[in-house]
Design a protein around this motif. Structure first.
Motif, PDB file in Angstrom:
ATOM      1  N   GLU A  27       0.833  -1.213   0.000  1.00 35.30           N
ATOM      2  CA  GLU A  27       0.000   0.000   0.000  1.00 35.30           C
ATOM      3  C   GLU A  27       0.861   1.253   0.000  1.00 35.30           C
ATOM      4  O   GLU A  27       0.568   2.215  -0.708  1.00 35.30           O
ATOM      5  CB  GLU A  27      -0.938  -0.004   1.207  1.00 35.30           C
ATOM      6  CG  GLU A  27      -2.070  -0.995   1.098  1.00 35.30           C
ATOM      7  CD  GLU A  27      -2.913  -1.076   2.365  1.00 35.30           C
ATOM      8  OE1 GLU A  27      -2.564  -0.428   3.373  1.00 35.30           O
ATOM      9  OE2 GLU A  27      -3.921  -1.801   2.336  1.00 35.30           O
ATOM     10  N   THR A  30       2.400   1.643  -3.457  1.00 39.64           N
ATOM     11  CA  THR A  30       1.377   2.084  -4.408  1.00 39.64           C
ATOM     12  C   THR A  30       1.088   3.570  -4.228  1.00 39.64           C
ATOM     13  O   THR A  30       0.975   4.313  -5.209  1.00 39.64           O
ATOM     14  CB  THR A  30       0.090   1.264  -4.219  1.00 39.64           C
ATOM     15  OG1 THR A  30       0.389  -0.112  -4.416  1.00 39.64           O
ATOM     16  CG2 THR A  30      -0.984   1.685  -5.206  1.00 39.64           C
ATOM     17  N   TYR A  34       1.764   6.390  -7.088  1.00 38.77           N
ATOM     18  CA  TYR A  34       0.642   7.227  -7.538  1.00 38.77           C
ATOM     19  C   TYR A  34       0.989   8.704  -7.389  1.00 38.77           C
ATOM     20  O   TYR A  34       0.701   9.511  -8.274  1.00 38.77           O
ATOM     21  CB  TYR A  34      -0.628   6.884  -6.763  1.00 38.77           C
ATOM     22  CG  TYR A  34      -1.812   7.717  -7.186  1.00 38.77           C
ATOM     23  CD1 TYR A  34      -2.429   7.497  -8.409  1.00 38.77           C
ATOM     24  CD2 TYR A  34      -2.290   8.738  -6.382  1.00 38.77           C
ATOM     25  CE1 TYR A  34      -3.502   8.267  -8.823  1.00 38.77           C
ATOM     26  CE2 TYR A  34      -3.366   9.512  -6.785  1.00 38.77           C
ATOM     27  CZ  TYR A  34      -3.967   9.271  -8.004  1.00 38.77           C
ATOM     28  OH  TYR A  34      -5.022  10.047  -8.401  1.00 38.77           O
TER      29      TYR A  34
END
Length: 85
Positions: A27, A30, A34
């Protein structure tokens, strides 16, 4: 006198904690990727900046005359007429 009992973790508990830690790392990675992705588009908002991707206009109706006659095609390779051997 105080003491604490250390319980030994079961293999299931160890596995579950490892999976949770792995999920947390994924997480975080990611979220970082992003943020970089969004930032890359915001950096191109400056006036005079060049786009990161360039494209050309392709008109499918434009064909070389030699292509329809069995001569040279757009890529320069020889293409025989249909129905000839």
């Amino acid at each position: 006198m105080s003491f604490s009992m250390n319980r030994k973790k079961t293999p299931f508990q160890k596995h579950r904690e490892e999976e949770e830690a792995k999920k947390k790392r994924a997480e975080n990675e990611t979220a970082r990727l992003y943020a970089e992705f969004v930032e890359s588009f915001q950096a191109n908002d400056e006036p005079g900046s060049k786009p990161s991707v360039r494209g050309g206009l392709i008109n499918p109706n434009d064909k070389l005359k030699a292509d329809s006659e069995g001569g040279n095609s757009k890529d320069g390779l020889s293409v025989p007429k249909k129905g000839t051997r």
